[in-house]
Design a protein around this motif. Sequence first.
Motif, PDB file in Angstrom:
ATOM      1  N   SER A 332      55.881  15.794  18.891  1.00 18.49           N
ATOM      2  CA  SER A 332      55.211  14.552  18.505  1.00 18.49           C
ATOM      3  C   SER A 332      56.145  13.345  18.568  1.00 18.49           C
ATOM      4  N   THR A 335      56.910  12.556  22.086  1.00 17.98           N
ATOM      5  CA  THR A 335      55.782  11.946  22.796  1.00 17.98           C
ATOM      6  C   THR A 335      55.798  10.432  22.574  1.00 17.98           C
ATOM      7  N   SER A 336      56.084  10.038  21.323  1.00 17.47           N
ATOM      8  CA  SER A 336      56.170   8.608  21.017  1.00 17.47           C
ATOM      9  C   SER A 336      57.297   7.965  21.809  1.00 17.47           C
ATOM     10  N   GLY A 339      56.488   7.920  25.581  1.00 12.90           N
ATOM     11  CA  GLY A 339      55.319   7.073  25.842  1.00 12.90           C
ATOM     12  C   GLY A 339      55.631   5.600  25.646  1.00 12.90           C
ATOM     13  N   PHE A 340      56.266   5.282  24.502  1.00 12.20           N
ATOM     14  CA  PHE A 340      56.550   3.868  24.225  1.00 12.20           C
ATOM     15  C   PHE A 340      57.573   3.300  25.203  1.00 12.20           C
ATOM     16  N   LEU A 343      55.707   2.433  28.177  1.00 10.70           N
ATOM     17  CA  LEU A 343      54.868   1.241  27.995  1.00 10.70           C
ATOM     18  C   LEU A 343      55.699  -0.035  27.971  1.00 10.70           C
TER      19      LEU A 343
ATOM     20  N   TYR B  13      51.918   6.725  15.176  1.00 10.61           N
ATOM     21  CA  TYR B  13      52.562   6.249  16.398  1.00 10.61           C
ATOM     22  C   TYR B  13      51.843   6.746  17.649  1.00 10.61           C
ATOM     23  N   ILE B  14      51.344   7.964  17.569  1.00 12.28           N
ATOM     24  CA  ILE B  14      50.641   8.493  18.741  1.00 12.28           C
ATOM     25  C   ILE B  14      49.332   7.713  18.942  1.00 12.28           C
ATOM     26  N   VAL B  16      48.826   4.598  18.103  1.00 11.90           N
ATOM     27  CA  VAL B  16      49.201   3.294  18.660  1.00 11.90           C
ATOM     28  C   VAL B  16      49.542   3.440  20.140  1.00 11.90           C
ATOM     29  N   LEU B  17      50.302   4.489  20.462  1.00 17.00           N
ATOM     30  CA  LEU B  17      50.690   4.730  21.853  1.00 17.00           C
ATOM     31  C   LEU B  17      49.455   4.899  22.730  1.00 17.00           C
TER      32      LEU B  17
END
Lengths: 574, 127
Positions: A332, A335-336, A339-340, A343, B13-14, B16-17
């Motif tokens: 988890s 993933t943040s 992913g971030f 982005l 956070y997920i 938001v992502l």
Amino acid sequence: MPIFPPNQVQVQPSTENSQVDRRHLWALQALSSRISTASDLDQLLDELIQGVRSIFHANVMIFLMDEEKETFYPAAAGGAAVSSERPLDADEFRELAVHIGEAEALLLVHDATGGERSGVPARMSVPMSFGGRLVGVLEVENDRVAAFEERDLQLMITLANQAAAAVANARLLQEIQQQRRALARQSQEMAEESSKLEAVLNTMADGLVVSDLDGVIMVSNPAFREMAGLPMVHSSHGGSLAESFPLEGLESLLTRALETPDRMFTQDLELADGRVFKISTTTWRVPPPVVEPERGDRIAGVVTIFRDITHEVEVDRVKTAFISTISHELRSPLTSIVGFTDLIQRDFERWIVPHLDGKADQIAQRMVENLSIIENESRRLSQLIGDMLDVARIESGPVEGAMGKVAMGEVIQDAVATVAAWAREKGLDIQVQLAEDLPLVRGHYDRLIQVVAHLLSNAIKFTHQGEIRISAAVVRIPEGDGPEHAVPELVPGEWLTVHVADTGVGIQAQQVPHMFAKFTQVGGPLSGKPAGTGLGLAICKGIVAYHGGYIWVKSEPGRGSTFSFALPTGSDPV
Amino acid sequence: MSQKILIADDQLYIRVLLEQTLEDLEDAGAELMVASDGLEAWAIVQAERPALVILDLMMPGLSGYQVCERIKSHPDLVNTYVIMLTAKGQGIDRQRSVKVKADEYITKPFDPDFLLGRAAAALGIQV
């Protein structure tokens, strides 16, 4: 050389009642009573010698027939140094034996001083027969010439026959006693053997049941009786196994064992109360009757072993849940991060960079590069976590999903599809060559895709031009082939082999032995070579190993490598 | 009527992502909704009838599987496109996703561009 010198008399045996005088009668009676008290053959012979000596006052010898060797052996002697001064000559006796045996002749030698037995003036040799069979020879010698008369010979005949009967009886008795002792020894040994077996049965933790062809319990051990809740005494004998222990599937397992003798079948079965048992069944045989060995042994029923694996199953379930949770919890945050970062990079490039110039633009470019480093490293970390979980899972054995029949052709096509885009990107062609009629193998579909996909990824990673070839075929290695057969990595049997060959950089010879070890990377992590976790091939090896297979590599630096693995097809060795 | 997308994940956070990842779809007219647990997700699905649901596996209340199972066994909701977010390499997760009839599964960590592409395809939107 003639045995019988001319001065000897041969008398044919006669069945008519001879006239024996009172002295003879008395002597016979005395001998009878002496030999009747003898308790064994040695004592009997001793009594015979003493008795006959007292009658004839001569040296006495008894030779007994060794039926196996068909020769006579000196069994007893008495008198003036008979056996020591005139040792018996074997050849001489063989001739005598043959003669007496053939003609059943009686021999009276009045004067043998000129014959081959020098120093023996008078001799009587009489066959000892009982029930028409020659038992031995009774012989008396006297140092007086013509010491014996015809009527002495008649007495000798009677004595010899009586002695023969006594010897035969003594031998019979001896044989019976020997057999009795052997029998006693055998039953003692059997009792010891069976008490050993009983100790094993009583102390083993697994339940054990021996049942007959109808599934009726013949023997069960305390562990089984406790599992099944049966009385601890042997009262379970006679009941049906399937009824004593209502495990669904047990009956079909027993049937399968009987249908395929001498093979062990194992299955995990669950009881209604939640207990899980690992059941193994195999047939047992009984030897043929001793009197009819040609009938061969026969299947007599099934031996069933019950192992309570309730606890192991629970541990397995907890372990699976633990691995699942850990992988979720670790992924988890990653993933943040991944992913971030992605982005930020996207937004930055799309919305910020176009508005920058000069120094700010330079810095922005560097920021984009740094962001991609964070992204790549996060992905690698994620890969590493995934791989480590795989290693943990593989080292504790296959846990998820049952093995099924897998078509390797489909596995290969699926694996090729996952890496096709990457190969195209690098301008590499992937050739697939599948042999026709590939047999299904017992395996785990997803795990096998993982192996093939990893080998393909490796090939693509280390190949800059040329092509990648993946092929699958069946290899049969006959029993008894030496280690120099076609595929030295494999033991005899039928294998499905998969080869992934590339035209890449290859592997240095000294690195080949370490290729499948954990955290091994070509060139090492700091060499600037393509990055990985160093666990991929160790995972492949683990997966192939729990499929009962082998994995190996052949490589030529600069020319390319071929990674191969083989899985058993399940067919018996040819 | 604008198409609705539901994002269900218990981790802020997920969520938001995922929201930021799917921003482009919002620009294209889709409506984004979020749920932070399984029960909330199921309530929104029934009330709002989203065209696309992105479900995390492990959520309080109801798991992603359970929500998916409810959607796929409900005659009015069966056509909802469901994407499950699973952990990479967990074969058992994938098998379960198939079992509850999820339309697609995407492993974590995911590539935002890839997820955006799949979501757009599911809704028939060009991005």
